[in-house]
Every structure is written in structure tokens, then in C-alpha cells.
Scaffold this motif. Structure first.
Motif, PDB file in Angstrom:
ATOM      1  N   ALA A  18      27.556  40.926  -1.159  1.00 54.24           N
ATOM      2  CA  ALA A  18      27.406  42.227  -0.494  1.00 54.24           C
ATOM      3  C   ALA A  18      27.598  43.362  -1.486  1.00 54.24           C
ATOM      4  N   PHE A  19      28.592  43.238  -2.353  1.00 49.42           N
ATOM      5  CA  PHE A  19      28.800  44.274  -3.363  1.00 49.42           C
ATOM      6  C   PHE A  19      27.609  44.344  -4.322  1.00 49.42           C
ATOM      7  N   ARG A  20      27.099  43.187  -4.700  1.00 49.54           N
ATOM      8  CA  ARG A  20      25.984  43.165  -5.638  1.00 49.54           C
ATOM      9  C   ARG A  20      24.709  43.750  -5.034  1.00 49.54           C
ATOM     10  N   ARG A  21      24.545  43.559  -3.731  1.00 40.35           N
ATOM     11  CA  ARG A  21      23.383  44.175  -3.071  1.00 40.35           C
ATOM     12  C   ARG A  21      23.462  45.696  -3.114  1.00 40.35           C
ATOM     13  N   ASP A  22      24.695  46.213  -3.178  1.00 39.71           N
ATOM     14  CA  ASP A  22      24.895  47.654  -3.266  1.00 39.71           C
ATOM     15  C   ASP A  22      24.929  48.123  -4.719  1.00 39.71           C
ATOM     16  N   ALA A  23      24.325  47.332  -5.600  1.00 36.67           N
ATOM     17  CA  ALA A  23      24.199  47.693  -7.017  1.00 36.67           C
ATOM     18  C   ALA A  23      25.537  47.694  -7.736  1.00 36.67           C
ATOM     19  N   ALA A  24      26.465  46.927  -7.227  1.00 33.84           N
ATOM     20  CA  ALA A  24      27.745  46.783  -7.910  1.00 33.84           C
ATOM     21  C   ALA A  24      27.901  45.331  -8.323  1.00 33.84           C
ATOM     22  N   ASP A  25      28.368  45.095  -9.525  1.00 33.29           N
ATOM     23  CA  ASP A  25      28.569  43.724  -9.979  1.00 33.29           C
ATOM     24  C   ASP A  25      30.027  43.351  -9.753  1.00 33.29           C
ATOM     25  N   ALA A  26      30.284  42.545  -8.723  1.00 33.01           N
ATOM     26  CA  ALA A  26      31.646  42.095  -8.442  1.00 33.01           C
ATOM     27  C   ALA A  26      32.001  40.979  -9.421  1.00 33.01           C
ATOM     28  N   VAL A  27      32.985  41.220 -10.235  1.00 30.11           N
ATOM     29  CA  VAL A  27      33.425  40.224 -11.219  1.00 30.11           C
ATOM     30  C   VAL A  27      34.194  39.106 -10.526  1.00 30.11           C
ATOM     31  N   GLY A  28      34.917  39.434  -9.480  1.00 31.86           N
ATOM     32  CA  GLY A  28      35.668  38.431  -8.733  1.00 31.86           C
ATOM     33  C   GLY A  28      36.222  39.006  -7.450  1.00 31.86           C
ATOM     34  N   VAL A  29      36.385  38.145  -6.464  1.00 30.55           N
ATOM     35  CA  VAL A  29      36.976  38.544  -5.187  1.00 30.55           C
ATOM     36  C   VAL A  29      38.019  37.495  -4.821  1.00 30.55           C
ATOM     37  N   GLY A  30      39.158  37.929  -4.275  1.00 30.98           N
ATOM     38  CA  GLY A  30      40.172  36.947  -3.930  1.00 30.98           C
ATOM     39  C   GLY A  30      41.071  37.369  -2.799  1.00 30.98           C
ATOM     40  N   VAL A  31      41.673  36.384  -2.175  1.00 31.13           N
ATOM     41  CA  VAL A  31      42.750  36.596  -1.206  1.00 31.13           C
ATOM     42  C   VAL A  31      44.032  36.157  -1.911  1.00 31.13           C
ATOM     43  N   LEU A  32      44.895  37.112  -2.194  1.00 29.87           N
ATOM     44  CA  LEU A  32      46.119  36.828  -2.938  1.00 29.87           C
ATOM     45  C   LEU A  32      47.323  36.962  -2.011  1.00 29.87           C
ATOM     46  N   VAL A  33      48.185  35.968  -2.050  1.00 30.96           N
ATOM     47  CA  VAL A  33      49.335  35.917  -1.146  1.00 30.96           C
ATOM     48  C   VAL A  33      50.617  35.803  -1.961  1.00 30.96           C
ATOM     49  N   TRP A  34      51.625  36.548  -1.545  1.00 29.82           N
ATOM     50  CA  TRP A  34      52.923  36.516  -2.208  1.00 29.82           C
ATOM     51  C   TRP A  34      53.969  35.898  -1.293  1.00 29.82           C
ATOM     52  N   HIS A  35      54.918  35.181  -1.901  1.00 28.98           N
ATOM     53  CA  HIS A  35      56.081  34.712  -1.172  1.00 28.98           C
ATOM     54  C   HIS A  35      57.004  35.894  -0.885  1.00 28.98           C
ATOM     55  N   GLU A  36      58.002  35.644  -0.033  1.00 30.67           N
ATOM     56  CA  GLU A  36      58.955  36.709   0.291  1.00 30.67           C
ATOM     57  C   GLU A  36      59.696  37.216  -0.934  1.00 30.67           C
ATOM     58  N   ASP A  37      59.917  36.330  -1.935  1.00 32.51           N
ATOM     59  CA  ASP A  37      60.650  36.747  -3.126  1.00 32.51           C
ATOM     60  C   ASP A  37      59.777  37.509  -4.119  1.00 32.51           C
ATOM     61  N   GLY A  38      58.502  37.746  -3.766  1.00 30.20           N
ATOM     62  CA  GLY A  38      57.641  38.537  -4.619  1.00 30.20           C
ATOM     63  C   GLY A  38      56.851  37.750  -5.639  1.00 30.20           C
ATOM     64  N   THR A  39      57.024  36.430  -5.695  1.00 30.61           N
ATOM     65  CA  THR A  39      56.243  35.622  -6.625  1.00 30.61           C
ATOM     66  C   THR A  39      54.873  35.352  -6.025  1.00 30.61           C
ATOM     67  N   LEU A  40      53.867  35.345  -6.892  1.00 30.20           N
ATOM     68  CA  LEU A  40      52.488  35.192  -6.423  1.00 30.20           C
ATOM     69  C   LEU A  40      52.188  33.744  -6.113  1.00 30.20           C
ATOM     70  N   ASP A  41      51.699  33.518  -4.894  1.00 30.43           N
ATOM     71  CA  ASP A  41      51.226  32.200  -4.485  1.00 30.43           C
ATOM     72  C   ASP A  41      49.728  32.353  -4.239  1.00 30.43           C
ATOM     73  N   GLU A  42      48.927  32.024  -5.261  1.00 28.74           N
ATOM     74  CA  GLU A  42      47.487  32.261  -5.163  1.00 28.74           C
ATOM     75  C   GLU A  42      46.874  31.219  -4.233  1.00 28.74           C
ATOM     76  N   VAL A  43      47.064  31.430  -2.932  1.00 27.01           N
ATOM     77  CA  VAL A  43      46.621  30.454  -1.938  1.00 27.01           C
ATOM     78  C   VAL A  43      45.114  30.269  -2.002  1.00 27.01           C
ATOM     79  N   LEU A  44      44.370  31.357  -2.019  1.00 27.29           N
ATOM     80  CA  LEU A  44      42.911  31.279  -2.026  1.00 27.29           C
ATOM     81  C   LEU A  44      42.353  32.392  -2.896  1.00 27.29           C
TER      82      LEU A  44
END
Length: 234
Positions: A18-44
């Protein structure tokens, strides 16, 4: 839960398209999730282009757009701050010029951010475009993670129940051999287990196998648990 993960990956790929159709080159897209202690849990995160490399390069960088969005609970849109820019340049990711990070409602412990990294500075409509995709992408991510966790819990429960069945079988065999009540038979199994440093589950399997002739004498002779089972039933 591979099917659900595939659905989320497909949706994230659709966001990039969708971004690329709008003439933008998306380098990456992600859903990033953090634990309660603030550490990154890259679920998806989408495994397309350099998206995962961007996450790794910006790990611990306080000015990273997704970290700012998570910490301040606000949408972040714009060029990269100096610290984030330097981290990406050092990682050979100078192609990434900007980002849009959208904090979302995760409905679980911790925080969640939907983010797109671009090869240009974000435009005014980029936030709206990402927001339109957010309900589908994040809802699918929540479903995938929840179902995966439930499946793991079911597998653990099945393992426990299978172990209990074997232990009950072994207990019954010890009861019959030594004419003991159930409590004393289990206590004998546990005593032999502790004395020999053999897990009760393993000892129980050996007792059942020995009593039912499920393996040869040679197999038993080479197995410490098997020898213990022979003595228990001898």
C-alpha cells in the motif's frame, strides 16, 4: 499456528504494498511488542527487505521512532533523530530515511507499536494510511500470539497427563507386586527415584516397560532406570 502467522505476514506485506502504491518505498513494516519490563519481544515483524535489520540496529537507541512511540504513547512521524540516523548508517542501512510509528491497543501485558520504515521522510498521509491498516494487522497479531500460547499450554497439559498415566500404571504394578496400598506404592517409587537421582517419570516408564516385556533383557541391562525397575518388580 503457522496459518495465523502466515495471515499476519501477508497483512504486513500488504501494508508495504500500500505504501509503495503511494510512491513510497517501505523498507520494512513490523508489529513490535514489549514486555512489562521494557525489553523488546519481537513477536511479529515482516521478514521483507531490511525490516528486521532495522530493529536490530536500533536496539537500545532511545531516539528510535518505535521506542519514542512506545514510551510517549503518541504517533511518531518524521525523519530520524541523529542518534538513530548514526546507528542505521553504522549498520549499512543508510537507505532508511524516515519512519511512522503508531502505538496500538494490544490488550495484553506490555506495549505494542505498528511501525513502517521508509526510504524518504514521511508525508502527511502516511499516518492515516498506517492507521487504516492497524485494526486488521494488530488484531491478527493478537490472535496469532494468543492462539500460539494456548496451543503451547495444551501441549504442556497433554505431556503432564501422559506422564500421570504412566506413573499411575507403574504405581499399580508396584502395588500388585508388593501388595501395597496406593500411597505406599507411590512412596516406594518416589523413594527409589530420589535415592537414584532418576526422575519419577523415567522410572515409571521403565517399570511399565519391564512389566509388560516391552523391551529385551539387553535393553534393560544397559539402562540404569531399567535395572531399577527390575529390582522394584523382582
Amino acid at each position: 499456528m503457522a496459518e495465523l502467522d502466515d495471515i499476519v505476514s501477508s497483512l504486513l506485506s500488504a501494508v508495504m504494498a500500500a505504501f509503495r502504491r503511494d510512491a513510497a518505498d517501505a523498507v520494512g513494516v513490523g508489529v513490535l511488542v514489549w514486555h512489562e519490563d521494557g525489553t523488546l519481544d519481537e513477536v511479529l515483524s515482516v521478514l521483507t527487505d531490511e525490516g528486521p535489520d532495522v530493529v536490530r540496529a536500533l536496539a537500545g537507541v532511545a531516539q528510535a521512532p518505535h521506542l519514542v512511540a512506545r514510551r510517549q504513547r503518541r504517533v511518531v512521524r518524521g525523519p530520524l533523530a541523529a542518534e538513530a540516523r548514526a546507528a542505521l548508517d553504522d549498520a549499512g542501512l543508510d537507505r532508511v530515511r524516515g519512519a511512522v510509528a503508531l502505538p496500538t491497543e494490544w490488550g495484553r501485558d506490555g506495549d505494542c507499536v505498528l511501525v513502517v520504515w521508509l526510504d524518504r521522510e514521511p508525508a502527511e498521509g502516511d499516518v492515516d494510511l498506517l492507521a487504516r491498516w492497524e485494526p486488521m494487522v494488530v488484531s491478527s497479531a493478537v490472535t496469532a500470539v494468543t492462539c500460539r500460547s494456548a496451543a503451547e499450554q495444551v501441549d504442556e497439559l497433554v505431556d503432564v497427563l501422559r506422564a500421570r498415566v504412566v506413573i499411575e500404571q507403574a504405581k499399580g504394578m508396584v502395588m500388585a507386586r508388593h501388595r501395597l496400598p496406593a500411597e505406599d506404592a507411590f512412596e516406594l517409587l518416589r523413594e527409589v527415584s530420589q535415592r537414584s537421582n532418576t526422575p519419577v517419570r523415567r522410572l515409571a516408564r521403565a517399570v511399565v516397560a519391564t512389566a509388560t516385556d516391552a523391551r529385551s533383557d539387553g535393553d534393560v541391562a544397559g539402562d540404569p532406570a531399567g535395572r531399577l525397575a527390575q529390582r522394584l518388580l523382582g
